[in-house]
Design an enzyme around this catalytic site. Structure first.
Site, PDB file in Angstrom:
ATOM      1  N   LYS A 146       0.847  -1.208   0.000  1.00  0.00           N
ATOM      2  CA  LYS A 146       0.000   0.000   0.000  1.00  0.00           C
ATOM      3  C   LYS A 146       0.881   1.257   0.000  1.00  0.00           C
ATOM      4  O   LYS A 146       0.585   2.248  -0.663  1.00  0.00           O
ATOM      5  CB  LYS A 146      -0.933  -0.021   1.215  1.00  0.00           C
TER       6      LYS A 146
ATOM      7  N   LYS B 108      -0.830  11.599   5.833  1.00  0.00           N
ATOM      8  CA  LYS B 108      -0.647  10.488   6.799  1.00  0.00           C
ATOM      9  C   LYS B 108       0.129   9.359   6.130  1.00  0.00           C
ATOM     10  O   LYS B 108       1.065   8.797   6.711  1.00  0.00           O
ATOM     11  CB  LYS B 108      -1.999   9.958   7.278  1.00  0.00           C
TER      12      LYS B 108
HETATM   13  P1  NAP Z   1     -12.874   8.295   8.003  1.00  0.00           P
HETATM   14  O1  NAP Z   1     -14.068   8.491   7.165  1.00  0.00           O
HETATM   15  O2  NAP Z   1     -12.221   9.458   8.640  1.00  0.00           O
HETATM   16  O3  NAP Z   1     -13.281   7.206   9.127  1.00  0.00           O
HETATM   17  C1  NAP Z   1     -12.399   6.835  10.147  1.00  0.00           C
HETATM   18  C2  NAP Z   1     -13.068   5.762  11.003  1.00  0.00           C
HETATM   19  O4  NAP Z   1     -12.141   5.387  12.034  1.00  0.00           O
HETATM   20  C3  NAP Z   1     -14.334   6.253  11.726  1.00  0.00           C
HETATM   21  O5  NAP Z   1     -15.221   5.168  11.839  1.00  0.00           O
HETATM   22  C4  NAP Z   1     -13.782   6.649  13.107  1.00  0.00           C
HETATM   23  O6  NAP Z   1     -14.746   6.616  14.114  1.00  0.00           O
HETATM   24  C5  NAP Z   1     -12.783   5.539  13.316  1.00  0.00           C
HETATM   25  N1  NAP Z   1     -11.748   5.870  14.300  1.00  0.00           N
HETATM   26  C6  NAP Z   1     -10.707   6.728  14.146  1.00  0.00           C
HETATM   27  N2  NAP Z   1      -9.959   6.759  15.258  1.00  0.00           N
HETATM   28  C7  NAP Z   1     -10.537   5.889  16.129  1.00  0.00           C
HETATM   29  C8  NAP Z   1     -10.207   5.471  17.446  1.00  0.00           C
HETATM   30  N3  NAP Z   1      -9.128   5.949  18.087  1.00  0.00           N
HETATM   31  N4  NAP Z   1     -11.027   4.582  18.047  1.00  0.00           N
HETATM   32  C9  NAP Z   1     -12.115   4.095  17.403  1.00  0.00           C
HETATM   33  N5  NAP Z   1     -12.464   4.444  16.155  1.00  0.00           N
HETATM   34  C10 NAP Z   1     -11.679   5.325  15.521  1.00  0.00           C
HETATM   35  O7  NAP Z   1     -11.698   7.553   7.193  1.00  0.00           O
HETATM   36  P2  NAP Z   1     -11.802   6.625   5.895  1.00  0.00           P
HETATM   37  O8  NAP Z   1     -11.681   7.473   4.663  1.00  0.00           O
HETATM   38  O9  NAP Z   1     -12.953   5.688   6.045  1.00  0.00           O
HETATM   39  O10 NAP Z   1     -10.399   5.856   6.010  1.00  0.00           O
HETATM   40  C11 NAP Z   1     -10.236   4.733   6.853  1.00  0.00           C
HETATM   41  C12 NAP Z   1      -8.894   4.074   6.496  1.00  0.00           C
HETATM   42  O11 NAP Z   1      -8.906   3.675   5.116  1.00  0.00           O
HETATM   43  C13 NAP Z   1      -7.688   5.021   6.657  1.00  0.00           C
HETATM   44  O12 NAP Z   1      -6.593   4.301   7.150  1.00  0.00           O
HETATM   45  C14 NAP Z   1      -7.443   5.521   5.233  1.00  0.00           C
HETATM   46  O13 NAP Z   1      -6.111   5.923   4.995  1.00  0.00           O
HETATM   47  C15 NAP Z   1      -7.801   4.284   4.427  1.00  0.00           C
HETATM   48  N6  NAP Z   1      -8.190   4.565   3.026  1.00  0.00           N
HETATM   49  C16 NAP Z   1      -9.015   5.608   2.716  1.00  0.00           C
HETATM   50  C17 NAP Z   1      -9.346   5.864   1.391  1.00  0.00           C
HETATM   51  C18 NAP Z   1     -10.240   7.024   0.992  1.00  0.00           C
HETATM   52  O14 NAP Z   1     -10.248   7.378  -0.209  1.00  0.00           O
HETATM   53  N7  NAP Z   1     -10.986   7.622   1.896  1.00  0.00           N
HETATM   54  C19 NAP Z   1      -8.855   5.035   0.384  1.00  0.00           C
HETATM   55  C20 NAP Z   1      -8.033   3.967   0.710  1.00  0.00           C
HETATM   56  C21 NAP Z   1      -7.708   3.741   2.046  1.00  0.00           C
HETATM   57  P3  NAP Z   1     -15.711   7.905  14.357  1.00  0.00           P
HETATM   58  O15 NAP Z   1     -16.862   7.720  13.416  1.00  0.00           O
HETATM   59  O16 NAP Z   1     -16.117   7.811  15.771  1.00  0.00           O
HETATM   60  O17 NAP Z   1     -14.891   9.141  14.069  1.00  0.00           O
END
Ligand code: NAP
Length: 302
Positions: free
Chosen positions: A172, A240
């Site tokens: 990744k 990040k």
């Molecule tokens: P996001 O929308 O910001 O969601 C983050 C999730 O993590 C939420 O459910 C949040 O809970 C939870 N979370 C964060 N810190 C936490 C903690 N300390 N304890 C418990 N829950 C926690 O992010 P996302 O876009 O879905 O991304 C998630 C992962 O996938 C990341 O590692 C990102 O790099 C990766 N990713 C993202 C994409 C993209 O295009 N978005 C593509 C590929 C990979 P709350 O709802 O309570 O805040």
């Protein structure tokens, strides 16, 4: 498959992925820190758990998709973390993008509790998560990969077992080195074209069919020319991942000059409050240096 599935982390990515598991017919239990985000999944047929430990006690396979390395650590090993409720032989599939080195430590800690782990970070954005078309790069034991295959196939299309624990995260990061350096090249090329007085749209058309053609050029090039900074992938998340690349490269003793440059240019944009813009906005940092802005020629011009 008869195994019961748990899903921790219903953010932008996790929500779509969890919906696809339900649609594929899995018995699904969900947990999210912000409880309201569980509602749509419960409406669609999932069970809501009170904590990661509670979820783990009910499930054979636990998918995690949270933000960063400390967040995965917290939901797995923190108070009321999944490791407190794990069943013997359980499998944790971590789809977050986190540190490859910490991933290996997490896999060892889970093994001490009689559980297995796969790192399975994803690529394809929120659209890919919603449509079930993600690319998934998987590290861990081959037999656990085979066990996980039906779960992964419900969420993604290009699913590749790339090696042992942490190898999925390393791949990744390779993906993110390619993406960040493509964005740097895109910005540099179009700023140069602008300074040279070229028609940017004609320039794009002229080069995209040749050896320099790429997904980044064809998809983000037009957005850049239009100065449309809406995110497919936000600068804060890109940053990040660049931080993870720099940390891993430091551990490995490998120079990553392009990624390092991209990191510092994105930092400039973050300090100017632009962390929510798309990663193609990297060109703005180059514009600050050059005193020139890219812009499409007015209609009829050129
Ligand atoms: P996001 O929308 O910001 O969601 C983050 C999730 O993590 C939420 O459910 C949040 O809970 C939870 N979370 C964060 N810190 C936490 C903690 N300390 N304890 C418990 N829950 C926690 O992010 P996302 O876009 O879905 O991304 C998630 C992962 O996938 C990341 O590692 C990102 O790099 C990766 N990713 C993202 C994409 C993209 O295009 N978005 C593509 C590929 C990979 P709350 O709802 O309570 O805040």
């Amino acid at each position: 498959m008869d195994e019961k599935i748990g899903f921790i982390g219903l953010g932008i990515m996790g929500t779509g992925m969890a919906h696809n598991l339900l649609q594929a017919g899995f018995d699904l239990t969900v947990w999210n820190r912000t409880a309201a985000r569980m509602e749509p999944l419960v409406q669609a047929g999932a069970r809501a758990a009170n904590s990661p430990a509670d979820l783990a006690a009910l499930c054979d396979v636990i998918v995690v998709c949270v933000s960063d390395t400390p967040d995965v650590e917290e939901v797995l090993f923190g108070p009321q973390g999944a490791s407190e409720g794990l069943q013997k032989g359980a499998l944790v599939i971590d789809c977050s993008t986190i540190s490859p080195i910490q991933t290996q430590a997490f896999a060892r800690k889970l093994a001490e509790k009689g559980a297995h782990m796969l790192d399975a970070p994803v690529s394809g954005g929120s659209e890919g998560a919603a449509r079930g078309t993600l690319a998934i790069m998987v590290g861990g034991q081959a037999e656990q990969f085979e066990r996980a295959r039906p779960v992964l196939e419900a969420m993604g299309q290009a699913i590749t077992h790339v090696g042992g624990h942490g190898a999925g995260q390393m791949v990744k990061l390779v993906n993110q080195i390619l993406v960040a350096n493509s964005m740097l090249a895109l910005g540099e090329a179009f700023l140069f074209a602008q300074a040279g007085g070229l028609d940017l749209e004609k320039t794009l058309r002229a080069v995209e069919g040749g050896a320099a053609g790429s997904w980044t050029l064809s998809n983000r090039g037009p957005q850049l020319i239009e100065r449309d900074w809406r995110p497919g992938f936000a600068i804060d998340l890109q940053q990040k991942d660049l931080r993870l690349i720099l940390e891993a490269a430091d551990e490995l003793g490998v120079p990553v000059l392009g990624s390092s440059t991209a990191f510092h240019l994105y930092r400039v944009l973050q300090t100017r409050g632009l962390g929510g813009e798309g990663n193609h906005a990297l060109v703005k940092a180059l514009e600050y240096l050059a005193g020139v802005e890219v812009e499409a020629k007015a209609e009829g011009g050129g």
